[in-house]
Design an enzyme around this catalytic site. Structure first.
Site, PDB file in Angstrom:
ATOM      1  CB  CYS A   1     -28.040  67.329  67.896  1.00  0.00           C
ATOM      2  SG  CYS A   1     -29.427  66.605  66.989  1.00  0.00           S
TER       3      CYS A   1
ATOM      4  CG  ASN B   1     -32.490  61.950  67.900  1.00  0.00           C
ATOM      5  OD1 ASN B   1     -33.265  61.051  68.194  1.00  0.00           O
ATOM      6  ND2 ASN B   1     -31.299  61.691  67.418  1.00  0.00           N
TER       7      ASN B   1
ATOM      8  CB  CYS C   1     -30.129  67.819  61.743  1.00  0.00           C
ATOM      9  SG  CYS C   1     -31.506  68.574  60.860  1.00  0.00           S
ATOM     10  NE  ARG C   2     -26.743  70.032  65.415  1.00  0.00           N
ATOM     11  CZ  ARG C   2     -26.632  70.885  66.411  1.00  0.00           C
ATOM     12  NH1 ARG C   2     -25.492  71.511  66.632  1.00  0.00           N
ATOM     13  NH2 ARG C   2     -27.657  71.129  67.210  1.00  0.00           N
ATOM     14  CB  SER C   3     -27.732  63.437  67.510  1.00  0.00           C
ATOM     15  OG  SER C   3     -29.141  63.530  67.371  1.00  0.00           O
TER      16      SER C   3
ATOM     17  CG  ASP D   1     -29.516  72.814  64.477  1.00  0.00           C
ATOM     18  OD1 ASP D   1     -29.763  72.172  63.437  1.00  0.00           O
ATOM     19  OD2 ASP D   1     -30.270  72.819  65.469  1.00  0.00           O
TER      20      ASP D   1
END
Length: 165
Positions: free
Chosen positions: A8, A11, A13-15, A124
């Site tokens: 993401c 690095n 939050c999402r990934s 995001d």
């Protein structure tokens, strides 16, 4: 062993959430020895930072174990290391293409591509503030990705070319 890298923007939050969710799915299936899972960013903005606290809280509410994460940026020289590089949205795809100097082996995909919503992108939550919604989508995507990878591995192991005579 199947090597999967989640990507993401920062690095944090999402990934990293996809990394922890996928590790949990793999562990619950008793397949830890079959996978190496990591995450990285396309940007340098958050390098060295831990998971973003509201995202960490969403993971903890779900009972997803949290590791000692520090954000890092993906490097072009690690492209060959990964079987699959999984991005969260189109911006990530764009910057991955720049970071990796293209995708000649077609290793880069989006997480939701493995679901029944293949064109959906995971927004995001840094901007949307919808951390639980984001996590719902990551769980959906990781479950589908895991099923896909297990089915693919079974097909490969049962093909006549891989069986010993």
């Amino acid at each position: 062993m199947i090597w999967v890298l989640f990507i993401c923007h920062g690095n944090i939050c999402r990934s990293v959430s996809a990394e922890y969710v996928m590790q949990t799915i793999v562990a619950r299936a008793g397949r830890c020895d079959d996978f190496l899972i990591d995450s990285a960013a396309t940007s340098t903005e958050e390098i060295g930072n831990p998971i973003y606290p509201p995202m960490e809280a969403a993971l903890r509410r779900r009972g997803i174990p949290i590791g000692q994460h520090r954000a890092r940026q993906v490097r072009w020289d690690e492209y060959e290391d990964w079987d699959l590089i999984v991005a969260m949205d189109d911006e990530n795809l764009y910057y991955l293409n720049r970071c990796l100097h293209g995708d000649p082996d077609h290793r880069v995909h989006t997480l939701m591509e493995y679901t029944d919503r293949p064109d959906h992108r995971i927004e995001d939550p840094w901007y949307t503030r919808r951390f639980d919604k984001c996590l719902d989508e990551i769980v959906e995507g990781c479950r589908a990705l895991f099923r896909y990878l297990i089915e693919k591995a079974q097909e490969t192991s049962s093909s006549p070319e891989t069986q010993k005579g």
